[in-house]
Design a protein around this motif. Structure first.
Motif, PDB file in Angstrom:
ATOM      1  N   ALA A  29       0.845  -1.194   0.000  1.00 38.53           N
ATOM      2  CA  ALA A  29       0.000   0.000   0.000  1.00 38.53           C
ATOM      3  C   ALA A  29       0.875   1.238   0.000  1.00 38.53           C
ATOM      4  CB  ALA A  29      -0.921   0.002   1.218  1.00 38.53           C
ATOM      5  N   ASN A  30       0.813   2.001  -1.074  1.00 33.01           N
ATOM      6  CA  ASN A  30       1.536   3.273  -1.171  1.00 33.01           C
ATOM      7  C   ASN A  30       3.017   3.120  -0.840  1.00 33.01           C
ATOM      8  OD1 ASN A  30      -0.831   4.530  -1.846  1.00 33.01           O
ATOM      9  ND2 ASN A  30      -1.284   5.208   0.233  1.00 33.01           N
ATOM     10  N   GLY A  31       3.614   2.017  -1.284  1.00 31.99           N
ATOM     11  CA  GLY A  31       5.041   1.835  -1.116  1.00 31.99           C
ATOM     12  C   GLY A  31       5.467   1.350   0.254  1.00 31.99           C
ATOM     13  N   PHE A  32       4.532   1.103   1.159  1.00 36.35           N
ATOM     14  CA  PHE A  32       4.905   0.667   2.503  1.00 36.35           C
ATOM     15  C   PHE A  32       5.407  -0.763   2.499  1.00 36.35           C
ATOM     16  CE2 PHE A  32       4.032  -1.050   6.735  1.00 36.35           C
ATOM     17  CZ  PHE A  32       4.566  -0.073   7.549  1.00 36.35           C
ATOM     18  N   GLY A  33       4.800  -1.595   1.693  1.00 34.12           N
ATOM     19  CA  GLY A  33       5.188  -2.995   1.626  1.00 34.12           C
ATOM     20  C   GLY A  33       4.124  -3.910   2.199  1.00 34.12           C
ATOM     21  N   GLN A  34       4.450  -5.183   2.329  1.00 31.01           N
ATOM     22  CA  GLN A  34       3.551  -6.167   2.920  1.00 31.01           C
ATOM     23  C   GLN A  34       3.970  -6.466   4.355  1.00 31.01           C
ATOM     24  OE1 GLN A  34       3.861  -9.406   0.004  1.00 31.01           O
ATOM     25  NE2 GLN A  34       1.714  -9.072  -0.475  1.00 31.01           N
ATOM     26  N   LEU A  35       3.002  -6.924   5.142  1.00 30.07           N
ATOM     27  CA  LEU A  35       3.285  -7.307   6.519  1.00 30.07           C
ATOM     28  C   LEU A  35       3.248  -8.818   6.656  1.00 30.07           C
ATOM     29  CD1 LEU A  35       1.214  -4.673   8.538  1.00 30.07           C
ATOM     30  CD2 LEU A  35       3.635  -4.613   7.920  1.00 30.07           C
ATOM     31  N   LYS A  36       4.326  -9.388   7.151  1.00 29.54           N
ATOM     32  CA  LYS A  36       4.393 -10.814   7.434  1.00 29.54           C
ATOM     33  C   LYS A  36       4.289 -11.006   8.941  1.00 29.54           C
ATOM     34  CE  LYS A  36       7.602 -14.727   7.315  1.00 29.54           C
ATOM     35  NZ  LYS A  36       8.983 -15.155   6.953  1.00 29.54           N
ATOM     36  N   PHE A  37       3.290 -11.734   9.385  1.00 26.13           N
ATOM     37  CA  PHE A  37       3.090 -11.977  10.801  1.00 26.13           C
ATOM     38  C   PHE A  37       4.139 -12.952  11.313  1.00 26.13           C
ATOM     39  CE2 PHE A  37       1.186 -12.207  14.769  1.00 26.13           C
ATOM     40  CZ  PHE A  37       0.813 -13.490  15.117  1.00 26.13           C
ATOM     41  N   ILE A  38       4.872 -12.548  12.356  1.00 23.13           N
ATOM     42  CA  ILE A  38       5.896 -13.403  12.950  1.00 23.13           C
ATOM     43  C   ILE A  38       5.384 -14.095  14.202  1.00 23.13           C
ATOM     44  CG2 ILE A  38       8.167 -13.447  14.051  1.00 23.13           C
ATOM     45  CD1 ILE A  38       8.986 -11.146  12.230  1.00 23.13           C
ATOM     46  N   GLY A 354      17.334  -8.204   7.635  1.00 22.81           N
ATOM     47  CA  GLY A 354      17.484  -6.878   7.058  1.00 22.81           C
ATOM     48  C   GLY A 354      16.202  -6.093   6.896  1.00 22.81           C
ATOM     49  N   HIS A 355      15.060  -6.683   7.191  1.00 25.98           N
ATOM     50  CA  HIS A 355      13.784  -5.999   7.086  1.00 25.98           C
ATOM     51  C   HIS A 355      13.403  -5.351   8.428  1.00 25.98           C
ATOM     52  CE1 HIS A 355      12.600  -8.871   3.570  1.00 25.98           C
ATOM     53  NE2 HIS A 355      13.389  -7.882   3.176  1.00 25.98           N
ATOM     54  N   ARG A 356      12.562  -4.345   8.340  1.00 27.54           N
ATOM     55  CA  ARG A 356      12.148  -3.639   9.547  1.00 27.54           C
ATOM     56  C   ARG A 356      11.010  -4.379  10.241  1.00 27.54           C
ATOM     57  NH1 ARG A 356      11.720   2.969   9.886  1.00 27.54           N
ATOM     58  NH2 ARG A 356      12.313   3.092  12.081  1.00 27.54           N
ATOM     59  N   SER A 357      10.933  -4.236  11.561  1.00 24.32           N
ATOM     60  CA  SER A 357       9.859  -4.849  12.339  1.00 24.32           C
ATOM     61  C   SER A 357       8.802  -3.813  12.693  1.00 24.32           C
ATOM     62  CB  SER A 357      10.425  -5.484  13.615  1.00 24.32           C
ATOM     63  OG  SER A 357      11.082  -4.510  14.416  1.00 24.32           O
ATOM     64  N   LEU A 358       7.598  -4.314  12.942  1.00 21.64           N
ATOM     65  CA  LEU A 358       6.470  -3.479  13.346  1.00 21.64           C
ATOM     66  C   LEU A 358       5.780  -4.188  14.513  1.00 21.64           C
ATOM     67  CD1 LEU A 358       4.920  -0.853  12.408  1.00 21.64           C
ATOM     68  CD2 LEU A 358       3.355  -2.404  11.210  1.00 21.64           C
ATOM     69  N   VAL A 359       5.540  -3.441  15.609  1.00 19.37           N
ATOM     70  CA  VAL A 359       4.992  -4.033  16.829  1.00 19.37           C
ATOM     71  C   VAL A 359       3.693  -3.330  17.208  1.00 19.37           C
ATOM     72  CG1 VAL A 359       5.406  -4.545  19.264  1.00 19.37           C
ATOM     73  CG2 VAL A 359       7.316  -4.588  17.642  1.00 19.37           C
ATOM     74  N   PHE A 360       2.665  -4.118  17.514  1.00 22.23           N
ATOM     75  CA  PHE A 360       1.396  -3.606  18.022  1.00 22.23           C
ATOM     76  C   PHE A 360       1.209  -4.094  19.454  1.00 22.23           C
ATOM     77  CE2 PHE A 360       0.911  -3.906  13.474  1.00 22.23           C
ATOM     78  CZ  PHE A 360       0.140  -2.807  13.104  1.00 22.23           C
ATOM     79  N   PHE A 375       1.820  -8.020  19.149  1.00 23.64           N
ATOM     80  CA  PHE A 375       1.864  -8.656  17.828  1.00 23.64           C
ATOM     81  C   PHE A 375       3.085  -8.131  17.067  1.00 23.64           C
ATOM     82  CE2 PHE A 375      -2.617  -8.918  18.915  1.00 23.64           C
ATOM     83  CZ  PHE A 375      -2.945 -10.214  18.553  1.00 23.64           C
ATOM     84  N   LEU A 376       3.835  -9.036  16.486  1.00 30.42           N
ATOM     85  CA  LEU A 376       5.063  -8.702  15.761  1.00 30.42           C
ATOM     86  C   LEU A 376       4.911  -9.029  14.276  1.00 30.42           C
ATOM     87  CD1 LEU A 376       8.136  -7.991  15.608  1.00 30.42           C
ATOM     88  CD2 LEU A 376       8.553 -10.400  16.193  1.00 30.42           C
ATOM     89  N   PHE A 377       5.288  -8.062  13.432  1.00 32.71           N
ATOM     90  CA  PHE A 377       5.266  -8.236  11.995  1.00 32.71           C
ATOM     91  C   PHE A 377       6.608  -7.862  11.395  1.00 32.71           C
ATOM     92  CE2 PHE A 377       0.882  -7.647  13.180  1.00 32.71           C
ATOM     93  CZ  PHE A 377       0.159  -8.463  12.303  1.00 32.71           C
ATOM     94  N   GLU A 378       6.891  -8.461  10.262  1.00 29.04           N
ATOM     95  CA  GLU A 378       8.035  -8.071   9.431  1.00 29.04           C
ATOM     96  C   GLU A 378       7.504  -7.288   8.241  1.00 29.04           C
ATOM     97  OE1 GLU A 378      11.406 -10.268   6.595  1.00 29.04           O
ATOM     98  OE2 GLU A 378      10.188 -11.429   8.011  1.00 29.04           O
ATOM     99  N   ILE A 379       8.152  -6.174   7.932  1.00 23.46           N
ATOM    100  CA  ILE A 379       7.756  -5.362   6.785  1.00 23.46           C
ATOM    101  C   ILE A 379       8.566  -5.805   5.575  1.00 23.46           C
ATOM    102  CG2 ILE A 379       7.536  -3.040   5.826  1.00 23.46           C
ATOM    103  CD1 ILE A 379       7.511  -2.033   8.745  1.00 23.46           C
ATOM    104  N   ILE A 380       7.888  -6.352   4.587  1.00 24.92           N
ATOM    105  CA  ILE A 380       8.558  -6.852   3.393  1.00 24.92           C
ATOM    106  C   ILE A 380       8.367  -5.850   2.271  1.00 24.92           C
ATOM    107  CG2 ILE A 380       8.671  -8.729   1.711  1.00 24.92           C
ATOM    108  CD1 ILE A 380       7.582 -10.572   3.883  1.00 24.92           C
ATOM    109  N   PRO A 381       9.445  -5.207   1.797  1.00 25.23           N
ATOM    110  CA  PRO A 381       9.327  -4.178   0.749  1.00 25.23           C
ATOM    111  C   PRO A 381       8.680  -4.726  -0.527  1.00 25.23           C
ATOM    112  CG  PRO A 381      11.522  -4.167   1.729  1.00 25.23           C
ATOM    113  CD  PRO A 381      10.842  -5.399   2.235  1.00 25.23           C
TER     114      PRO A 381
END
Length: 381
Positions: A29-38, A354-360, A375-381
């Motif tokens: 979405a708008n260049g953010f990438g996909q979220l992979k649930f870890i 090498g990918h960034r993490s996202l935490v909720f 909840f932990l996600f990996e941001i996949i470009p």
């Protein structure tokens, strides 16, 4: 918003749980990438820490320099003085291992004293909801929803606020509150428990964005099943602490009818995270009494072409404005698991791949029927 007031009727598995998954959620979405649930981690109910009960985790931010997370607690000095925690989260790109609290800090008033509870002085009791760390100035900003109680027995009006504090909780200053957001005894201004739920700095810390959870009375009715609503996002100059703009944001309809039909239901912005100067990540949290899960949707929100509505008092009577544009990034229902009251989000560290993490983080409202979920996600470009 306090979900523990809402007569939830469902069993929740208690205890500690961790899992991992290769599921990808959302689309680019708008260049953010996909979220992979870890993975997911659940802090045990009322876990004791340094004389306090952990819970009510309503906001999260990551300090890359120290590797620690700031977590604001929405306890209104009822169980322990209003406070925030620091913690370390242990995870990789394969699993979410644990959360370890490292310190608890009391939020202090301008006079240096802790905030009172509602029995001692309801007019001074805060309702902490969001927190961000300013690495440039090495200070914190947090928001309070204030209070609005108007009934035959009592009237309590406490304005919402945005405050700068030191890392040891000392009050520094406050941001100037536009007059439209002052609590009133009449049905004007903000609604109770529907005010400043999200804050976020722009890159370089030039501006601060603050989100209003639900519509002001003048801006129209609250969201309902089948009907969205307009709320607002405020923009402040972070150096002068003065407001510089406001934008309309269209909320989704409430996801499900309440059971019974006249019971509580809500959809609003539960947090924001700034991605670029005019691009935000927004979380919408829908809850309906009698429905097990919260419905959590995450959007990429673009303010670039949105109208500055600072001088529009009513979004009902003056409809000549362009709201923020938004694109769905993630619907938590795609995870296929129980989702509680998610109220915080932050970027985490770079993962080993090498990918960034996202935490909720989810706010359990100090209820044993709810969960302190991470909840932990990996941001996949």
């Amino acid at each position: 918003m306090k979900k523990h007031l809402l007569l939830l009727i469902f069993p929740i598995l208690a205890g500690l749980f961790s899992c991992s998954s290769s599921r990808k959620a959302g689309t680019a979405a708008n260049g953010f990438g996909q979220l992979k649930f870890i993975g997911e981690y659940i802090v045990p109910y009322n876990l004791p820490f340094n004389g306090t009960a952990t819970g009510g985790l309503s906001g999260i931010d990551y300090d890359a320099t120290t590797g620690q997370y700031y977590l604001i607690c929405d306890d209104r000095s009822a169980l322990n003085p209003a406070r925030f925690y620091t913690a370390r989260l242990y995870f990789s790109d394969k699993s979410f291992d644990s959360v370890k609290f490292t310190a608890v800090t009391t939020l202090l008033q301008a006079n240096g004293q802790p905030y009172p509870d509602t029995k001692t002085n309801p007019g001074l009791t805060p309702d902490p909801e969001a927190m961000r760390y300013n690495a440039q100035k090495q200070l914190l900003v947090w928001s309070s929803e204030g209070e609005r109680i108007v009934n035959e027995k009592d009237t309590v009006l406490t304005n919402p606020g945005i405050y700068e504090i030191s890392r040891n909780g000392q009050y520094i200053d406050s941001f100037t509150l536009p007059s439209q957001f002052r609590m009133q005894a009449t049905e004007n201004g903000p609604r109770r428990n529907g005010v400043f739920e999200g804050v976020g700095f722009t890159p370089g810390y030039k501006h601060l964005y603050v989100s209003l959870e639900e519509p002001r009375y003048e801006d129209g009715p609250r969201a309902e099943p089948g009907q969205g609503a307009y709320t607002r996002i405020l923009k402040f100059d972070n150096n002068t602490r003065q407001p510089v703009a406001q934008y309309a944001y269209k909320l989704e309809p409430v996801a499900y009818p309440a059971i019974p039909a006249n019971a509580f239901k809500v959809n609003g912005i539960s947090d924001i995270m700034v991605l670029e100067d005019e691009k935000l990540l927004t979380i919408e949290r829908s809850f309906s009494s009698g429905v097990k899960d919260c419905t959590i949707k995450v959007f990429i929100t673009d303010l670039h072409n949105a109208t500055d509505i600072s001088n529009i008092n009513s979004l009902q009577t003056n409809t000549r404005f362009k709201p923020a544009a938004k694109t769905l990034l993630l619907d938590f229902v795609s995870l296929g698991k129980y989702i509680d009251n998610i109220e915080g989000v932050t970027f985490g560290p770079i993962l080993p791949d090498g990918h960034r993490s996202l935490v909720f983080v989810a706010d359990n409202n100090f209820s044993e029927k709810e969960e302190n979920q991470f909840f932990l996600f990996e941001i996949i470009p």
